[in-house]
Design an enzyme around this catalytic site. Structure first.
Site, PDB file in Angstrom:
ATOM      1  N   ASP A  23      -5.251  34.102  33.544  1.00 13.91           N
ATOM      2  CA  ASP A  23      -5.345  35.387  34.249  1.00 13.91           C
ATOM      3  C   ASP A  23      -6.361  35.329  35.391  1.00 13.91           C
ATOM      4  O   ASP A  23      -7.379  34.656  35.288  1.00 13.91           O
ATOM      5  CB  ASP A  23      -5.757  36.468  33.235  1.00 13.91           C
ATOM      6  CG  ASP A  23      -5.507  37.867  33.776  1.00 13.91           C
ATOM      7  OD1 ASP A  23      -4.766  38.009  34.774  1.00 13.91           O
ATOM      8  OD2 ASP A  23      -6.054  38.825  33.208  1.00 13.91           O
ATOM      9  N   GLY A  24      -6.059  36.066  36.446  1.00 14.92           N
ATOM     10  CA  GLY A  24      -7.020  36.211  37.544  1.00 14.92           C
ATOM     11  C   GLY A  24      -6.593  35.625  38.878  1.00 14.92           C
ATOM     12  O   GLY A  24      -7.345  35.671  39.851  1.00 14.92           O
ATOM     13  N   ASN A  25      -5.360  35.130  38.952  1.00 13.18           N
ATOM     14  CA  ASN A  25      -4.894  34.539  40.219  1.00 13.18           C
ATOM     15  C   ASN A  25      -4.916  35.550  41.370  1.00 13.18           C
ATOM     16  O   ASN A  25      -5.352  35.247  42.479  1.00 13.18           O
ATOM     17  CB  ASN A  25      -3.455  34.042  40.087  1.00 13.18           C
ATOM     18  CG  ASN A  25      -3.329  32.855  39.166  1.00 13.18           C
ATOM     19  OD1 ASN A  25      -4.319  32.207  38.858  1.00 13.18           O
ATOM     20  ND2 ASN A  25      -2.104  32.564  38.729  1.00 13.18           N
ATOM     21  N   ARG A  27      -6.608  38.427  41.724  1.00  9.98           N
ATOM     22  CA  ARG A  27      -7.955  38.837  42.149  1.00  9.98           C
ATOM     23  C   ARG A  27      -8.666  37.716  42.907  1.00  9.98           C
ATOM     24  O   ARG A  27      -9.379  37.953  43.864  1.00  9.98           O
ATOM     25  CB  ARG A  27      -8.787  39.247  40.919  1.00  9.98           C
ATOM     26  CG  ARG A  27      -8.486  40.667  40.453  1.00  9.98           C
ATOM     27  CD  ARG A  27      -9.084  40.918  39.110  1.00  9.98           C
ATOM     28  NE  ARG A  27      -8.306  40.281  38.052  1.00  9.98           N
ATOM     29  CZ  ARG A  27      -8.770  40.008  36.844  1.00  9.98           C
ATOM     30  NH1 ARG A  27     -10.020  40.293  36.534  1.00  9.98           N
ATOM     31  NH2 ARG A  27      -7.994  39.453  35.949  1.00  9.98           N
ATOM     32  N   TRP A  28      -8.428  36.499  42.474  1.00 14.79           N
ATOM     33  CA  TRP A  28      -9.049  35.355  43.145  1.00 14.79           C
ATOM     34  C   TRP A  28      -8.611  35.302  44.612  1.00 14.79           C
ATOM     35  O   TRP A  28      -9.419  35.086  45.509  1.00 14.79           O
ATOM     36  CB  TRP A  28      -8.633  34.068  42.416  1.00 14.79           C
ATOM     37  CG  TRP A  28      -9.288  32.812  42.912  1.00 14.79           C
ATOM     38  CD1 TRP A  28     -10.453  32.262  42.474  1.00 14.79           C
ATOM     39  CD2 TRP A  28      -8.800  31.950  43.950  1.00 14.79           C
ATOM     40  NE1 TRP A  28     -10.726  31.105  43.178  1.00 14.79           N
ATOM     41  CE2 TRP A  28      -9.720  30.897  44.085  1.00 14.79           C
ATOM     42  CE3 TRP A  28      -7.667  31.975  44.772  1.00 14.79           C
ATOM     43  CZ2 TRP A  28      -9.560  29.867  45.010  1.00 14.79           C
ATOM     44  CZ3 TRP A  28      -7.509  30.953  45.699  1.00 14.79           C
ATOM     45  CH2 TRP A  28      -8.449  29.913  45.811  1.00 14.79           C
ATOM     46  N   ARG A  36      -1.721  37.757  46.969  1.00 10.98           N
ATOM     47  CA  ARG A  36      -1.743  37.348  45.562  1.00 10.98           C
ATOM     48  C   ARG A  36      -0.971  36.043  45.327  1.00 10.98           C
ATOM     49  O   ARG A  36      -1.346  35.226  44.488  1.00 10.98           O
ATOM     50  CB  ARG A  36      -1.141  38.465  44.703  1.00 10.98           C
ATOM     51  CG  ARG A  36      -1.934  39.756  44.711  1.00 10.98           C
ATOM     52  CD  ARG A  36      -1.193  40.857  43.955  1.00 10.98           C
ATOM     53  NE  ARG A  36      -0.842  40.411  42.617  1.00 10.98           N
ATOM     54  CZ  ARG A  36      -1.683  40.434  41.580  1.00 10.98           C
ATOM     55  NH1 ARG A  36      -2.900  40.902  41.740  1.00 10.98           N
ATOM     56  NH2 ARG A  36      -1.293  40.008  40.405  1.00 10.98           N
ATOM     57  N   HIS A  40      -1.514  32.427  43.018  1.00  9.77           N
ATOM     58  CA  HIS A  40      -0.623  31.757  42.064  1.00  9.77           C
ATOM     59  C   HIS A  40      -0.418  30.284  42.446  1.00  9.77           C
ATOM     60  O   HIS A  40      -0.329  29.423  41.569  1.00  9.77           O
ATOM     61  CB  HIS A  40       0.725  32.474  41.997  1.00  9.77           C
ATOM     62  CG  HIS A  40       0.620  33.877  41.476  1.00  9.77           C
ATOM     63  ND1 HIS A  40      -0.056  34.179  40.313  1.00  9.77           N
ATOM     64  CD2 HIS A  40       1.084  35.062  41.950  1.00  9.77           C
ATOM     65  CE1 HIS A  40       0.000  35.490  40.100  1.00  9.77           C
ATOM     66  NE2 HIS A  40       0.686  36.047  41.084  1.00  9.77           N
ATOM     67  N   THR A  69       7.535  38.372  29.559  1.00  3.09           N
ATOM     68  CA  THR A  69       8.731  39.216  29.645  1.00  3.09           C
ATOM     69  C   THR A  69       8.427  40.487  30.448  1.00  3.09           C
ATOM     70  O   THR A  69       9.334  41.121  30.963  1.00  3.09           O
ATOM     71  CB  THR A  69       9.221  39.604  28.226  1.00  3.09           C
ATOM     72  OG1 THR A  69       8.086  39.973  27.433  1.00  3.09           O
ATOM     73  CG2 THR A  69       9.924  38.453  27.544  1.00  3.09           C
ATOM     74  N   ASN A  71       6.220  40.471  33.135  1.00  2.00           N
ATOM     75  CA  ASN A  71       5.844  40.135  34.516  1.00  2.00           C
ATOM     76  C   ASN A  71       6.956  40.411  35.537  1.00  2.00           C
ATOM     77  O   ASN A  71       6.699  40.474  36.742  1.00  2.00           O
ATOM     78  CB  ASN A  71       5.400  38.669  34.631  1.00  2.00           C
ATOM     79  CG  ASN A  71       4.011  38.409  34.076  1.00  2.00           C
ATOM     80  OD1 ASN A  71       3.695  37.308  33.626  1.00  2.00           O
ATOM     81  ND2 ASN A  71       3.147  39.425  34.096  1.00  2.00           N
ATOM     82  N   ARG A 190      -7.768  41.034  25.878  1.00  2.00           N
ATOM     83  CA  ARG A 190      -6.551  41.366  25.118  1.00  2.00           C
ATOM     84  C   ARG A 190      -5.592  40.174  25.105  1.00  2.00           C
ATOM     85  O   ARG A 190      -5.741  39.229  25.887  1.00  2.00           O
ATOM     86  CB  ARG A 190      -5.871  42.612  25.676  1.00  2.00           C
ATOM     87  CG  ARG A 190      -5.537  42.531  27.136  1.00  2.00           C
ATOM     88  CD  ARG A 190      -4.770  43.768  27.620  1.00  2.00           C
ATOM     89  NE  ARG A 190      -4.630  43.725  29.068  1.00  2.00           N
ATOM     90  CZ  ARG A 190      -5.414  44.387  29.921  1.00  2.00           C
ATOM     91  NH1 ARG A 190      -6.382  45.164  29.471  1.00  2.00           N
ATOM     92  NH2 ARG A 190      -5.235  44.277  31.225  1.00  2.00           N
TER      93      ARG A 190
HETATM   94  C1  FPP Z   1      -1.902  36.013  35.912  1.00  2.00           C
HETATM   95  O1  FPP Z   1      -2.755  36.330  36.980  1.00  2.00           O
HETATM   96  C2  FPP Z   1      -0.994  34.943  36.294  1.00  2.00           C
HETATM   97  C3  FPP Z   1       0.372  34.998  36.254  1.00  2.00           C
HETATM   98  C4  FPP Z   1       1.133  36.161  35.781  1.00  2.00           C
HETATM   99  C5  FPP Z   1       1.195  33.883  36.725  1.00  2.00           C
HETATM  100  C6  FPP Z   1       0.676  32.526  36.338  1.00  2.00           C
HETATM  101  C7  FPP Z   1       1.375  31.531  37.132  1.00  2.00           C
HETATM  102  C8  FPP Z   1       0.846  30.355  37.529  1.00  2.00           C
HETATM  103  C9  FPP Z   1      -0.491  29.873  37.153  1.00  2.00           C
HETATM  104  C10 FPP Z   1       1.630  29.470  38.408  1.00  2.00           C
HETATM  105  C11 FPP Z   1       2.903  28.877  37.838  1.00  2.00           C
HETATM  106  C12 FPP Z   1       2.760  28.110  36.606  1.00  2.00           C
HETATM  107  C13 FPP Z   1       3.290  26.908  36.354  1.00  2.00           C
HETATM  108  C14 FPP Z   1       3.421  26.499  34.955  1.00  2.00           C
HETATM  109  C15 FPP Z   1       3.699  25.958  37.400  1.00  2.00           C
HETATM  110  P1  FPP Z   1      -2.646  37.778  37.653  1.00  2.00           P
HETATM  111  O2  FPP Z   1      -1.693  37.688  38.778  1.00  2.00           O
HETATM  112  O3  FPP Z   1      -2.322  38.785  36.612  1.00  2.00           O
HETATM  113  O4  FPP Z   1      -4.091  37.967  38.195  1.00  2.00           O
HETATM  114  P2  FPP Z   1      -4.864  39.344  38.364  1.00  2.00           P
HETATM  115  O5  FPP Z   1      -5.220  39.804  36.967  1.00  2.00           O
HETATM  116  O6  FPP Z   1      -6.061  38.941  39.144  1.00  2.00           O
HETATM  117  O7  FPP Z   1      -3.980  40.299  39.080  1.00  2.00           O
END
Ligand code: FPP
Length: 236
Positions: A23-25, A27-28, A36, A40, A69, A71, A190
């Protein structure tokens, strides 16, 4: 990574399976003024680095939550971007699995994906099955969905009464031991429908680090924290 450093966090049979909620892509990326989707893309690189590192230190099973499911409710452009990243990974998954000697298994409800993608996932799974470690990649995965799927499989077999063992044996992760440690990055506390059945006796490690920043130091901290816990599995 330095050999001496690697040995510092060698694990034993108590820690066979680590699962990650990545988690956190988003926000990063936002913190850097980027979309966003960029988070990812960097998160996918982190996924490769972290899973390789876990193998290096002796973890025999790693499971990652790549796409739930739920997302699909995200904006279309974001879903498309994640699927594109996933597709790119899939195209190189066999080669990377050979390099890392890891059996790659895709878990989740695959019925939503087109047949060519499903075939690609099955092929990677079958052709890497001889390797000693396992990487489970959860896509279109939901813990409740998984339990319902397991129970329905048993009903289809004619069962009218089911046991815990039978449900465990029909889960998408039936080939893996139960997770010993579940790590969630990104500061939320969570499970978000991840490994609901399997997490019954797992230890949890939550950290504020955003997934793209996840690295060896934080994994070391998670492993150290795990070894400080007393696991009693309901006993005393
Ligand atoms: C959650 O961060 C991340 C996801 C829902 C997607 C994860 C996907 C990857 C790491 C890339 C693809 C994976 C593979 C196996 C190649 P968020 O977007 O919910 O972050 P946030 O909480 O900061 O909004």
């Amino acid at each position: 990574m330095e050999e001496a450093q690697k040995q510092e966090i060698c694990v034993d049979e108590r820690l066979q399976h680590i699962a990650f909620i990545m988690d956190g892509n988003g926000r990063w990326a936002k913190k850097r003024g980027m979309p966003r989707e960029y988070g990812h893309a960097v998160g996918a690189k982190t996924f490769e680095r972290v899973t390789r590192f876990c193998g290096d230190i002796g973890i025999s099973t790693v499971t990652v939550y790549a796409f739930s499911t739920e997302n699909w409710r995200r904006p279309q452009h974001e879903v498309r971007a994640i699927m594109k990243i996933f597709g790119e990974y899939l195209n190189t998954a066999r080669k990377k699995a050979d390099e890392n000697r890891v059996h790659v298994v895709f878990i989740g409800d695959m019925s939503i994906f087109p047949e060519n993608i499903r075939e690609q996932m099955r092929t990677v799974d079958v052709e890497t099955a001889q390797y000693p470690t396992t990487l489970n990649i959860a896509v279109n995965y939901g813990g409740r969905d998984e339990i319902v799927h397991a129970v329905n499989a048993l009903l289809d077999e004619g069962k009218t009464h089911v046991t815990e063992e039978e449900i465990s044996s029909r889960l998408y992760t039936a080939h893996s031991p139960m997770p010993d440690l579940i790590v969630r990055t990104g500061g939320e506390l969570r499970l978000s429908n991840f490994l609901l059945w399997q997490s019954a006796y797992a230890e949890f490690y939550f950290c504020d680090t955003l997934w793209p920043d996840m690295g060896e130091a934080e994994i070391r901290a998670a492993v150290e924290s795990f070894y400080q816990r007393k696991r009693r599995f309901g006993g005393v």
